[in-house]
Every structure is written in structure tokens, then in C-alpha cells.
Design a protein around this motif. Structure first.
Motif: not given
Lengths: 677, 110
Positions: A529-533, A511-518, A603-605, A630-637
Motif C-alpha cells: 500500500m502507499a501513503i503520501p509522504q 494538496p497543491l497538486t492531485l496527480m503525482i506525489t511522493d 521505501g519512498l517512491r 513492478d506493475g502491481r496495483v496498490s491502494l493509497i491510504l
């Protein structure tokens, strides 16, 4: 800027030690680069600017080492300075002198490393003696040669004539990079400087008076007059090529100007802080966005329109800031490639093979952290290629290949990812031999030939090596494991292609960067849960009729292919909601696809990735955690791990046995502070 | 690094010369509050630079701190004779350099 620095303690000193290491790294890199350039052009007179830059770097290294009391490094650097001085004015760089400089650089590195590790530094004595011997030998040779030359031309010394030059420095000239050192180098190209006298002018400035013993046939260039240098014109008596110097010298925009660069050095930790703050801002903005959406009912449409527009503007600007900060962290991969060139010298000597290194895409930029972490893995792959891949010269010629082997290092950007390739034109990996060895070691049980992925799994197994004896460069059987682990820890993946007799190619995707992603936000049961786009290929509604059960696994027919399904609800033990129209996310590479079954796609965040550092929480299939609007913690797949899970039965078993641990994951969701370890 | 330690004194800016000639050039081009001088330099020796500075009317009172590996009495005497304000031998402890240089800087700035 704080003014309390006078009270020195050990902590105060330690900070300077860190500075010392980083400065040393920088100067050592310069030394390596110039030495390689000098070696490449060994047949020509060494470039004066390069030598000057080299002396400068060595002098600084010497000074810095003196300040921290590292006398071994100081002595080595000093001896190297002597050797560099001897290169000045030579018509070609003598091999033994270059060799001495190369070993000096290695020794310097060893000295600095010893300081860093707190071990005893190597003794500089033998090296200093060696340089002295080399210099003395060269001296003897050159006096002998010049005596012979003089005898042969009947004691006629080479003609010179003495001329005076004056240089008046000024702020304008200095701004253009023209200074007394540059002028001195120019005059050195004419002949020997016999005296230099700085005189105070009436205005308070200074004028440097040089007396130069100018060789016949050369003359100063008129353009130098524009740089504050003046001299009485003279007609060269010899009919030699007057224009010679004109062509040999550099244009006025000399590289000295380039060394006074516009580069600012920033501590990586500060950039991380900045990135973290931007990350927090992204989350806050997302919260604001949600509030704005909710507020639409309680406001006049116009007022809400304005509010929403402002919100969207902030989002755009924030995205620009994020990209800007990210760009600061990017450095060209070329730095790492250059180090390979240096390592290759040693490897070539140890193995006795002729190997040509080829680069492309050196300008490709990649996160500094990733670059630093990738140095060792790349070095390992290159060493592997050199020692296992490339055959001996005789074998290559017998196989109808050029005697010199080629290793290509390539980098390119592909969307949000960086692709690095290490390819050699060597013997390729003998799949049968590897398979046999793997069976002997009990790594595989089947007798069939290994597929590329299985091959990679085998060569990346701890302890695997087809070598009976380990050599210096490679073959200890631990390297490839580390290579793959490092790449995976950075969110990347390693691939291998090999054709027996033609060569091997390792491909690394990062990955080009590690910190913020769509990322796409999903819901499984009542968990988000979140999954990188970037890993997503397609999202399909799940048609239960298209799913086939096959040996306890569910598969889906997708574009004419059979794709294994991973039911995330079952995997992570989140009870699925009954009666929901579920979705399938198609992820993976062209070779291996997998379908992840989820309840809903929210949705996409933009999400901020927090790696899960705690080994008690680290679970295959989970790449990290993030905080939602909303302040919830979610795991990234971790899509790559999930695809791997469907691919080989070993990992599948691992994922299955993960189930008893699954309540831990759910527990982590409700106690988010564990995640920020 | 020593430079980094000096930044703790306050607003200080730095210029580096790689040789004696360049040092002479720099001190005459722009006003300087203090010179840290290495004796062991390519081309012109540090003492020559010091001699030039002391011989230059406008720079006569410029504080010059000589930094060197040569700790013997002769070198020290020679440097002080030529007008060195301070003579420091390696290895340097940044904190001690700061402590000794700070008053010199404060003096030239008033």
C-alpha cells in the motif's frame, strides 16, 4: 491543423459553444473587475483606459452572443455599452449608472447561464428601458447644470481652441503597444475630437488627421511626439496650469500594451492528458530503475555505473518535467478572491451590513482544478461569515467593535499544501446554542460543551441550521456539508476556530497538486500500500511493550502523548505475517495524531494517484490507487480519513463495519481494471 | 469563436481591431489576406473603414466580409455599393461562414 472544418454539424457547433462559454467567463470577469475598480474610485473622473477596456469586453460579449444567437445577452451588453459611453468625460461616476452596470453584469451572467443550462433566458427589455431612463435623467441633469453654470458666469462658455494633430502608425509603434486607439484616448484627454480623417500616404501607409477642440489650460505632452503624433506647437493663451495633463496622463507604457499579453489559453483536458503521460513515464522509469538495480550482477561495475547514472539523470529530468507541467496548471487564487468581492456587494446590500473584505496571499498559486472546485465552498464560507458571523452595525458598536465588519481571506503555501483561511471579526459561534440545537435534532447525545472538532461535525451535518428562516445568502443548512465534502474530495481538510464575541476562522488545507506525489510504500501482509509522504510525521519501530490496550483500542505513548493505533492489517482484513518487526507511522495534525501499524516499510517512491471514482469501491481510508514499478496495483491510504476514524466513534463504527466489505478491497487489488473507472 | 471556426480552414493567423480607426491602422501596417468587418463599431463606422480600404490603391482588391446585425436591404445595398465582397448577417453559423470565406481566402493566396 485540420482542414476539414467546413462540414458543419451540430457537434461542430457545440465545440464553439464551449469556446463561447469560456470566452464569456473571461470577459465577464474583466467586466466585474473594472466595475469594482470604477466603484472604488467613484468620486474621481473614470479612468479612460479602464473604460476602454470595459467597452472592449462588452463589445466582444455582444459580438459573441450575437454569433450564437443569444439576443438577450446581446441587447444587455449593448445597453451596457451605452452606459459606459456615458461615463466617458464625467467628473465622477454617477451611482445610478454604476448600479445599472452592476445589474447588467448579473443579467448577462444569467443569460449565459441560461444558454448553458438550456433554459429560457431572462428578458432584456426591462433592463434596456432602465438604462435608457437613467441615461436620459443624467442628460437632463447635466444640461440643466451646465445651463445654470453658464448663466452664473454670464453666458461665458468654457474656452476652447481648435488644433490639428497627425498620427502616423508604424509597426515599431504597434510593437510597443502604441496604436491609433491609444492616441485617440490621449487626445480625448485634451478635449473633444471634432473630426478624424484617415488619409493614404504616398508610401501606402496611413496618416490619421485629428481635429481637437482643446480646452484652455491643457496642452499635449512633448513625449507624445516620440509615439508618432505630431502637431504645430502653440502657446496656451490661458495662464492655467499647463503641466496638469502631464501629471494626469499615463506614462508611454500604457496598459494597452499589457492587454496584448503573452498568455496562451490551453484546454485543461489537454493538460490532464499531458500530466497522465508524464505519470505513465514516471511509472516506466521506475520499472527501468528496478531493472537497472537487478542488472548490477551481470555487468562490469563500470558499465553498470554508467547505466545507473543515466537512469538517475532521467529520473531528475522527469521530476523537472513533472514540476513544469504541474506549474502550468497552477493559477493564482486571487481570481477566486476577486469573485468574493463581487459577491460581497450583493450580500452587503441584502443584509444591510457594512463589511470590508481583506485579502492576503492572492498570488499563491494552486491547481486550476482545485481553484474551480473551491469557488463554491469559499463563496459559501464568506456568505456564512457575512450573514451569520458579522453582527449588525448597532450590535457591533454596542460590543465596542468598529461598525464595519471585516472578513479576511488568506492564502499561503505550506510545503506541498495550500492553506486557505476565511476569518471574520463577528460574533463567533455560540457553542452552547449550537449544542442545544444539535441535541434537539438528535445529532449529539452528550450534554457537555462541544469541542472544536465536534462543533465542526455538527455544523457540517446535513440539515443543520440554527436559523429558523433561511435567507437568500445562507441558512438552508446544506451548504456546510457540501463545503466539507468538496474539500475532502480534493484530499483536503476543514478546520474551525471560533471565539464567542470575537469571530470565527475557517481553515482549509488542500494538496497543491492531485496527480503525482511522493509516497512511502508499505507492506501489510502480502499487500503493498502507499501513503503520501506529506502526511507522515514520523516512522517508529513498534515496541509491543509501549502499547496499551484501552477499552478495546490500542494506544501508544508518543512524545508524552497518547496516540490511538490503527492496525491496518486488521482493518483491511489482510492477514498479518507472524513474527515480523512491525512499524508505526505517525500521521495527523498537531491536534489529532494516529499511529498506523504496518508490517514493513519498503521505501519512498514517486507515485501517480488515480482517484477511485467507482462508489462501489470507494471505501473510507482509501484515497485512490497507483501502479507500482513492478506493475502491481496498490491502494493509497487516506491518512486524514484514518485519523478521523480514530477520533469520533461514529466513523470508527463505520470503519469497523467496513470489515465485511473488506474482501471487496482485496478483490479490487486482483482486478485492477475496476480502479481506473 | 468565429475566429476559431476559421482556423479550421488551415494556417490562418488573426489580428483584432477594437475600432474602425484601429482597423484602418492594422490593414495599412501589415499585409492582410481578408478583413471581417463589423459595421457597428465605436468611433468610425464600418462603412467608413470600407470606403478607406477601397480608396487605398494597394488594398483595392482586399476581400472585405461585412458582419452585421442589420439585415435590412438598405444596409446591405449600402455595404455592397461601397465594395463589400460579402455581406453576412447575425446570427452566424460558423460552418456557413467558413464555407463562404474559404474560397475568398484561397483566391487571395494564389
Amino acid at each position: 491543423m485540420s482542414a476539414d472544418g467546413g462540414g458543419g454539424g451540430s457537434q461542430f457547433f457545440e465545440e464553439f459553444i464551449d469556446d463561447y462559454f469560456s470566452e464569456c467567463d473571461e470577459h465577464l470577469a474583466t467586466v466585474r473587475r473594472i466595475l469594482l475598480a470604477l466603484e472604488t474610485a467613484a468620486g474621481e473622473p473614470p479612468d479612460a483606459t479602464r473604460l476602454q477596456e470595459l467597452s472592449r469586453a462588452l463589445h466582444t460579449l455582444k459580438g459573441l452572443s450575437g454569433m450564437v444567437g443569444l439576443s438577450s445577452a446581446e441587447e444587455v451588453a449593448h445597453a451596457m455599452e451605452d452606459a459606459v459611453r456615458a461615463l466617458q468625460g464625467e467628473t465622477s461616476a454617477p451611482a445610478e449608472l454604476l448600479e445599472a452596470l452592476f445589474s447588467g453584469e448579473s443579467l448577462l451572467e444569467a443569460c449565459v447561464t441560461s444558454r448553458r443550462d438550456g433554459t429560457a433566458p431572462p428578458s432584456p427589455g426591462p433592463y434596456v428601458d432602465r438604462v435608457r431612463d437613467v441615461l436620459r435623467l443624467l442628460e437632463e441633469e447635466s444640461t440643466e447644470a451646465s445651463m445654470q453654470a453658464r448663466e452664473s458666469v454670464g453666458l461665458q462658455a468654457v474656452g476652447t481652441s481648435s488644433h490639428s494633430f497627425e498620427f502616423v502608425p508604424s509597426a515599431e509603434l504597434a510593437a510597443r503597444g502604441v496604436g491609433v486607439e491609444m492616441i485617440r484616448q490621449r487626445l480625448l484627454s485634451l478635449g473633444e475630437i471634432t473630426s478624424t480623417i484617415p488619409r493614404v500616404r504616398q508610401t501606402g501607409g496611413v496618416v490619421f488627421e485629428f481635429t481637437v477642440s482643446v480646452r484652455d489650460g491643457v496642452a499635449p505632452i512633448d513625449a507624445w511626439r516620440a509615439d508618432g503624433l505630431s502637431w504645430e506647437p502653440w502657446l496656451p493663451e490661458s495662464a492655467g496650469p499647463v503641466g496638469m495633463v502631464v501629471h494626469a496622463s499615463r506614462p508611454a507604457s500604457a496598459p494597452i500594451a499589457a492587454t496584448a499579453s503573452n498568455v496562451v489559453r490551453v484546454d485543461l483536458a489537454r493538460l490532464d492528458d499531458l500530466m497522465r503521460m508524464v505519470g505513465e513515464l514516471v511509472v516506466s522509469r521506475a520499472r527501468l530503475g528496478e531493472s537497472v538495480t537487478r542488472a548490477s550482477g551481470g555487468m562490469t561495475p563500470n558499465a553498470w555505473e554508467d547505466l545507473n547514472e543515466a537512469n538517475e539523470t532521467i529520473e531528475r529530468q522527469l521530476r523537472a518535467i513533472r514540476e513544469g507541467v504541474m506549474r502550468i496548471r497552477l493559477v493564482p487564487i486571487g481570481e477566486v478572491f476577486e469573485r468574493m468581492r463581487f459577491a460581497m456587494r450583493d450580500i452587503a446590500r441584502e443584509t444591510g451590513k457594512a463589511i470590508h473584505l481583506e485579502f492576503s496571499g492572492q498570488d499563491t498559486e494552486i491547481d486550476k482544478l482545485v481553484v474551480d472546485r473551491m469557488l463554491e465552498p469559499l463563496l459559501h464560507l464568506v456568505r456564512n461569515s457575512a450573514s451569520h458571523g458579522i453582527e449588525s452595525r448597532a450590535d457591533r458598536i454596542a460590543a465596542g467593535k468598529p461598525g464595519e465588519g471585516t472578513i479576511s481571506l488568506r492564502a499561503r503555501a505550506a510545503g506541498d499544501r495550500i492553506v486557505l483561511e476565511v476569518e471574520d471579526d463577528g460574533a463567533g459561534i455560540d457553542v452552547h446554542r449550537v449544542g442545544r440545537r444539535a441535541r434537539e435534532m438528535g445529532l449529539v447525545t452528550t450534554a457537555e460543551a462541544l469541542a472544536p472538532d465536534a462543533l465542526l461535525d455538527v455544523i457540517c451535518s446535513p440539515g443543520f441550521s440554527t436559523r429558523e428562516t433561511a435567507d437568500m445568502a445562507s441558512g438552508r443548512g446544506v451548504g456546510m456539508t457540501v463545503v466539507r465534502t468538496t474539500i475532502r474530495s480534493l484530499g483536503g481538510e476543514l478546520f474551525v476556530d471560533s471565539v464567542l464575541g470575537h469571530g470565527t476562522r475557517f481553515t482549509i488545507e488542500l494538496p497543491l497538486t492531485l496527480m503525482i506525489t511522493d509516497a512511502l510504500i508499505l507492506e501489510i501482509g502480502d499487500q503493498a500500500m502507499a501513503i503520501p509522504q506529506i502526511v507522515l510525521r514520523e516512522i517508529l519501530p513498534l515496541d509491543p511493550a509501549a502499547v496499551t490496550r484501552f477499552e478495546n483500542n490500542e494506544v501508544l505513548t508518543y512524545r508524552g502523548r497518547v496516540v490511538p493505533l490503527v492496525n491496518l492489517g486488521a482493518l483491511f482484513n489482510f492477514p498479518s505475517r507472524p513474527g515480523v518487526a512491525r512499524h508505526v507511522l505517525i500521521v495527523g495534525s498537531d491536534l489529532h495524531l494516529a499511529g498506523l501499524v504496518v508490517d514493513r516499510v519498503l521505501g519512498l517512491r514517486e507515485i501517480v494517484v488515480h482517484p477511485v471514482a467507482d462508489p462501489l469501491i470507494a471505501v473510507p481510508g482509501v484515497a485512490g490507487a497507483t501502479e507500482l514499478a513492478d506493475g502491481r496495483v496498490s491502494l493509497i491510504l487516506d491518512a486524514a480519513a484514518l485519523v478521523r476514524g480514530t477520533r469520533d466513534r461514529g466513523a470508527r463504527a463505520a470503519l469497523r463495519t467496513l470489515q465485511p466489505g473488506a474482501p471487496n478491497v482485496a478483490g479490487a487489488l486482483t482486478t485492477p481494471e475496476h480502479l481506473w473507472a | 469563436m468565429i475566429i476559431a471556426s476559421l482556423t479550421t480552414i488551415g494556417e490562418v493567423s488573426f489580428d483584432q481591431a477594437v475600432s474602425g480607426l484601429e482597423a484602418i491602422e492594422r490593414v495599412t501596417l501589415a499585409p492582410v489576406d481578408l478583413v471581417m468587418l463589423d459595421l457597428n463599431m465605436p468611433d468610425v463606422h464600418g462603412l467608413e473603414v470600407l470606403r478607406f480600404i477601397r480608396g487605398h490603391g494597394a488594398l483595392r482588391d482586399l476581400p472585405v466580409v461585412v458582419l452585421t446585425t442589420r439585415g435590412d436591404d438598405d444596409s446591405r445595398a449600402a455595404a455592397l455599393r461601397e465594395g463589400a465582397t460579402l455581406y453576412l448577417t447575425k446570427p452566424f453559423a460558423p460552418a456557413s461562414v467558413v464555407a463562404q470565406v474559404r474560397p475568398l481566402l484561397a483566391a487571395t493566396r494564389t
